[in-house]
Design a protein around this motif. Sequence first.
Motif, PDB file in Angstrom:
ATOM      1  N   ALA A  13       0.831  -1.207   0.000  1.00  0.00           N
ATOM      2  CA  ALA A  13       0.000   0.000   0.000  1.00  0.00           C
ATOM      3  C   ALA A  13       0.864   1.256   0.000  1.00  0.00           C
ATOM      4  O   ALA A  13       0.556   2.234  -0.698  1.00  0.00           O
ATOM      5  N   CYS A  14       1.940   1.257   0.773  1.00  0.00           N
ATOM      6  CA  CYS A  14       2.854   2.408   0.776  1.00  0.00           C
ATOM      7  C   CYS A  14       3.475   2.611  -0.601  1.00  0.00           C
ATOM      8  O   CYS A  14       3.596   3.749  -1.076  1.00  0.00           O
ATOM      9  N   LEU A  15       3.876   1.514  -1.234  1.00  0.00           N
ATOM     10  CA  LEU A  15       4.433   1.606  -2.583  1.00  0.00           C
ATOM     11  C   LEU A  15       3.379   2.144  -3.548  1.00  0.00           C
ATOM     12  O   LEU A  15       3.667   3.010  -4.387  1.00  0.00           O
ATOM     13  N   GLY A  16       2.148   1.652  -3.432  1.00  0.00           N
ATOM     14  CA  GLY A  16       1.076   2.139  -4.292  1.00  0.00           C
ATOM     15  C   GLY A  16       0.819   3.617  -4.112  1.00  0.00           C
ATOM     16  O   GLY A  16       0.577   4.351  -5.088  1.00  0.00           O
ATOM     17  N   ALA A  17       0.870   4.099  -2.861  1.00  0.00           N
ATOM     18  CA  ALA A  17       0.673   5.526  -2.597  1.00  0.00           C
ATOM     19  C   ALA A  17       1.763   6.358  -3.277  1.00  0.00           C
ATOM     20  O   ALA A  17       1.480   7.422  -3.858  1.00  0.00           O
ATOM     21  N   ASN A  18       2.996   5.885  -3.224  1.00  0.00           N
ATOM     22  CA  ASN A  18       4.086   6.624  -3.858  1.00  0.00           C
ATOM     23  C   ASN A  18       4.007   6.568  -5.379  1.00  0.00           C
ATOM     24  O   ASN A  18       4.418   7.510  -6.061  1.00  0.00           O
ATOM     25  N   ILE A  19       3.472   5.477  -5.927  1.00  0.00           N
ATOM     26  CA  ILE A  19       3.233   5.417  -7.374  1.00  0.00           C
ATOM     27  C   ILE A  19       2.183   6.450  -7.766  1.00  0.00           C
ATOM     28  O   ILE A  19       2.301   7.127  -8.801  1.00  0.00           O
ATOM     29  N   CYS A  20       1.156   6.598  -6.937  1.00  0.00           N
ATOM     30  CA  CYS A  20       0.142   7.635  -7.196  1.00  0.00           C
ATOM     31  C   CYS A  20       0.774   9.023  -7.180  1.00  0.00           C
ATOM     32  O   CYS A  20       0.476   9.861  -8.048  1.00  0.00           O
ATOM     33  N   TYR A  21       1.639   9.290  -6.187  1.00  0.00           N
ATOM     34  CA  TYR A  21       2.330  10.575  -6.139  1.00  0.00           C
ATOM     35  C   TYR A  21       3.164  10.806  -7.397  1.00  0.00           C
ATOM     36  O   TYR A  21       3.242  11.921  -7.917  1.00  0.00           O
ATOM     37  N   THR A  22       3.798   9.744  -7.857  1.00  0.00           N
ATOM     38  CA  THR A  22       4.632   9.851  -9.052  1.00  0.00           C
ATOM     39  C   THR A  22       3.796  10.238 -10.267  1.00  0.00           C
ATOM     40  O   THR A  22       4.155  11.149 -11.028  1.00  0.00           O
ATOM     41  N   PHE A  23       2.678   9.533 -10.464  1.00  0.00           N
ATOM     42  CA  PHE A  23       1.790   9.876 -11.574  1.00  0.00           C
ATOM     43  C   PHE A  23       1.291  11.313 -11.432  1.00  0.00           C
ATOM     44  O   PHE A  23       1.262  12.073 -12.415  1.00  0.00           O
ATOM     45  N   GLY A  24       0.884  11.698 -10.231  1.00  0.00           N
ATOM     46  CA  GLY A  24       0.388  13.057 -10.015  1.00  0.00           C
ATOM     47  C   GLY A  24       1.423  14.115 -10.315  1.00  0.00           C
ATOM     48  O   GLY A  24       1.106  15.172 -10.878  1.00  0.00           O
ATOM     49  N   ALA A  25       2.686  13.838  -9.951  1.00  0.00           N
ATOM     50  CA  ALA A  25       3.752  14.805 -10.214  1.00  0.00           C
ATOM     51  C   ALA A  25       3.957  14.999 -11.714  1.00  0.00           C
ATOM     52  O   ALA A  25       4.057  16.131 -12.203  1.00  0.00           O
ATOM     53  N   HIS A  26       4.037  13.893 -12.460  1.00  0.00           N
ATOM     54  CA  HIS A  26       4.217  14.002 -13.909  1.00  0.00           C
ATOM     55  C   HIS A  26       3.003  14.651 -14.569  1.00  0.00           C
ATOM     56  O   HIS A  26       3.141  15.497 -15.462  1.00  0.00           O
ATOM     57  N   TYR A  27       1.815  14.258 -14.147  1.00  0.00           N
ATOM     58  CA  TYR A  27       0.601  14.769 -14.783  1.00  0.00           C
ATOM     59  C   TYR A  27       0.444  16.272 -14.552  1.00  0.00           C
ATOM     60  O   TYR A  27       0.165  17.025 -15.490  1.00  0.00           O
TER      61      TYR A  27
END
Length: 301
Positions: free
Chosen positions: A154-168
């Motif tokens: 879940a922590c990894l998934g949250a950071n993947i979401c942050y990554t997508f949000g940063a690029h987007y």
Amino acid sequence: MKKFDVAALLLLGAIWGASFLFMRMGADQFGGMALAGMRAIGAAICSIPLLTRARLGEMRTHWRDIAIVGIANSALPFVLFSFAAKSLPAGVSAISDAIAPLLVALSGWMLLGEKLSPIQASGLVVGFTGVVWLVVGTVGFSGSVHAVGWAMAACLGANICYTFGAHYSHRRLRSGVTPLSVATGSQLAAALLLLPFTVWLWPTQTPGWTSWLAVLGLAAVCTSLAYVLFYGLMARVGASRSMVVMFLIPVFGVLWGLLFLHEPVTLSMAGGCVVILFGVALTTGLLRPRAQRLQVAAEQP
């Protein structure tokens, strides 16, 4: 950086580090979904005074992109980190948050064609080695291997979401909309998305006052106030210097867990934290060879 900006940076690191403490305090009684929903709803309410006519116009124009950023940067990470808080110590969750810059750099290289220097590539390897070290060590003192495994995922998934949000947000919201409009609109979008799930999964027993204080801290301080501080800091010192806060979050997260929840600081936590932060420093360019620093300085006007 001026002393005021350094103080703001330290305060922001302390506040975001405390979010993992508050999630750990409230997750058991509220549950992951209700806690995340109350955080988003409370932050949206606190953001209402920021809704000027100009910001409302920007949000109407860019509502789709702002809503996507709200889902990726707020709604989903809030849920995932709140779920993880039921099984992981606050310090471990805070340390895992430091991998976000590594994921941003890796995804930029793999998906967007952004170049990585040999130093940055080695930083990725070092950083993810620290993640593996942390995960393996966490299983030994956090109870059920099954529960810890899902929590770390879940922590990894949250950071993947942050990554997508940063690029987007970097690609779609760089012009025509101010950062505070994005911050305010994204919290409103997250609150609207999580509201029905919060009502549906509301706990059968009324949470105690400490859990309610944790929700208040998460919403008002760790989300609403923190975004205002962060975007103000970015406006004054730039994005690259502001991202140094990622180095402070794990330190404060471990410190608050130790002081208020008496969580143990194990060798695995300390070692994983140091290795992850060293990898982030290499990847983000905070640590550079002397020759490279001189070259950068010579190229600046």
